[in-house]
Design an enzyme around this catalytic site. Structure first.
Site, short mmCIF file in Angstrom:
data_model
loop_
_atom_site.label_atom_id
_atom_site.label_comp_id
_atom_site.label_asym_id
_atom_site.label_seq_id
_atom_site.Cartn_x
_atom_site.Cartn_y
_atom_site.Cartn_z
N ASN A 1 0.88 -1.18 0.00
CA ASN A 1 0.00 0.00 0.00
C ASN A 1 0.91 1.23 0.00
O ASN A 1 1.46 1.60 1.03
CB ASN A 1 -0.91 -0.01 1.23
CG ASN A 1 -1.91 1.14 1.23
OD1 ASN A 1 -1.87 2.02 0.38
ND2 ASN A 1 -2.79 1.14 2.21
N ARG B 1 -2.81 -2.01 -3.38
CA ARG B 1 -4.04 -1.29 -3.09
C ARG B 1 -4.11 -0.02 -3.93
O ARG B 1 -3.19 0.79 -3.94
CB ARG B 1 -4.11 -0.91 -1.61
CG ARG B 1 -5.44 -0.23 -1.30
CD ARG B 1 -5.42 0.59 -0.04
NE ARG B 1 -6.68 1.32 0.11
CZ ARG B 1 -6.81 2.41 0.84
NH1 ARG B 1 -5.79 2.91 1.47
NH2 ARG B 1 -7.98 3.01 0.93
N GLU C 1 -8.23 -4.95 5.42
CA GLU C 1 -8.16 -4.72 3.98
C GLU C 1 -7.01 -5.49 3.34
O GLU C 1 -7.13 -5.97 2.21
CB GLU C 1 -7.98 -3.21 3.73
CG GLU C 1 -9.15 -2.38 4.18
CD GLU C 1 -8.81 -0.91 4.33
OE1 GLU C 1 -9.21 -0.13 3.45
OE2 GLU C 1 -8.14 -0.55 5.30
#
Length: 396
Positions: A7, A90, A383
């Site tokens: 991320n 992500r 997530e």
């Protein structure tokens, strides 16, 4: 199968390495202050955390540092980079074309670069992170997981704005929704607990950025964030939904530019703007407890707006089976949960105040009162696991 989840932010790179055969997190960490004076934090379950200054001139240097740590004889958890089967990235925005998680190739990258205008804050660093990982690990597949994709199945009447239709056709101006990966995870967990995959669930992802989503039969039917993450409930520094004329009025009244007005509404509003104290809910709660009127007002405005959206979704779904709180505020702020759920017995939401106040952090907890018709849960979001799962499914 081992999956690395990345991320990338403008000056940071978070990572987690999953063993998907055991659903275990082997290691996780954060590279901070990329391009400045870097710091890397590296954690392994059951072992001492490692934190040290490091030189990260760019994202490529950061991911090289991550791989070095993961394979280090002392600090590592794998023998070599070849053990990593795939990398999941992500992305906040997939636009109109990338409506599902996808293996990233040249065409996908070209499209993501073409929609940076829709996503100027999060798009460029995510793309930089992907390019860096691709350069360092050219022989593994890379998968993009998009926060907007959870809302790709919404009905057109839920995402089309009542403005000239050609603005949607020409400029893709519509409700996209964000935090979709988080909402997808906690809604699925709630449905699993209920034993009802067709459940009507409202999920409240509350943090510095906050959004609320309505899910029926495992699919999102509406969400509070819109064309940008600015829409919806008040947040740390974002105003949330306001009369659009406020924007032009601010410009005319103060003489500020469109960019300056955007800064006011995105970085100087929300909890910070009302309280004058902080954008952090914990600081505001401390001040509210001391009798600070504006801090108390900020918290009331937040709970009021969350409650309004919950009520509208109940009407939209013709009922609700479960209400879920997640993310930093949702998981940890007992008072906000209590204020939101207060006086909602009419739709079956009643919480056990003792359970709510003693709710342990990091655990799934049913805080519903005995006999409540609607279940209320606190469910920690994950997530990264959803990104790893999508990456596994697309590359195995």
């Amino acid at each position: 199968m081992k999956i690395l989840v990345v991320n990338a932010g403008s000056s940071s790179l978070k990572y987690q390495l999953f063993d998907m055969d055991t659903n275990e997190v082997l290691a996780k960490g954060l590279c901070e202050r990329i391009g400045i004076d870097g710091i890397v934090s590296h954690k392994r379950p059951g072992k001492e955390d490692y934190k040290v200054n490091a030189d990260f001139p760019d994202h490529k240097a950061a991911i090289e540092c991550v791989l070095k740590l993961l394979t280090d004889a002392e600090l590592g958890v794998i023998a070599g980079v070849e053990e990593i089967s795939a990398v999941g990235h992500r992305f906040a925005h997939g636009g109109e074309k990338l409506k599902k998680s996808a293996v990233l190739g040249d065409q996908e990258l070209e499209y993501l670069e073409s929609i940076v205008g829709l996503n100027p804050l999060h798009g460029p660093p995510a793309i930089s992170g992907f390019k860096a990982c691709k350069e360092v690990m050219p022989n593994v597949k890379h998968v993009g997981v998009f926060d907007t994709s959870y809302y790709s199945d919404m009905e057109d009447y839920a995402y089309i704005y009542p403005i000239p239709y050609e603005l949607y056709e020409q400029y893709q101006i519509r409700r996209y929704g964000f935090h979709g990966t988080s909402h997808r995870y906690v809604a699925a967990k709630a449905a699993e607990i209920l034993g009802n995959k067709n459940a009507k669930i409202i999920t409240c992802h509350l943090g510095n950025g906050s959004s609320i989503t309505a899910t029926v039969n495992g699919k999102a039917v509406d969400t509070s964030m819109g064309f940008t993450p600015q829409d919806g409930v008040p947040m740390g520094t974002r105003s949330g939904a306001i009369d659009p004329t406020v924007v032009t009025y601010i410009q005319k009244a103060t003489g500020c530019t469109a960019e300056e007005a955007d800064t006011i509404l995105n970085k100087k509003s929300g909890l910070l703007g009302v309280s004058g104290v902080s954008s952090d809910c914990r600081d505001i709660c401390d001040e509210a407890a001391k009798g600070n009127y504006r801090a108390q007002l900020a918290l009331k405005i937040l709970a009021h707006n969350i409650k309004k959206i919950i009520g509208s979704y109940v009407a939209e779904m013709n009922g609700v089976d479960a209400l879920v709180f997640t993310a930093g505020i949702g998981e940890n702020d007992r008072q906000i949960r209590e204020d939101v759920c207060k006086d909602m017995s009419w739709l079956g939401v009643e919480i056990d105040e003792t359970v709510n106040k003693t709710c342990p952090r990091g655990e799934i907890v049913d805080i519903s009162a005995a006999g409540a018709k609607t279940k209320t849960f606190v469910i920690p979001t994950n997530e990264e696991y959803m990104i790893a799962l999508d990456t596994q499914n697309l590359t195995k």
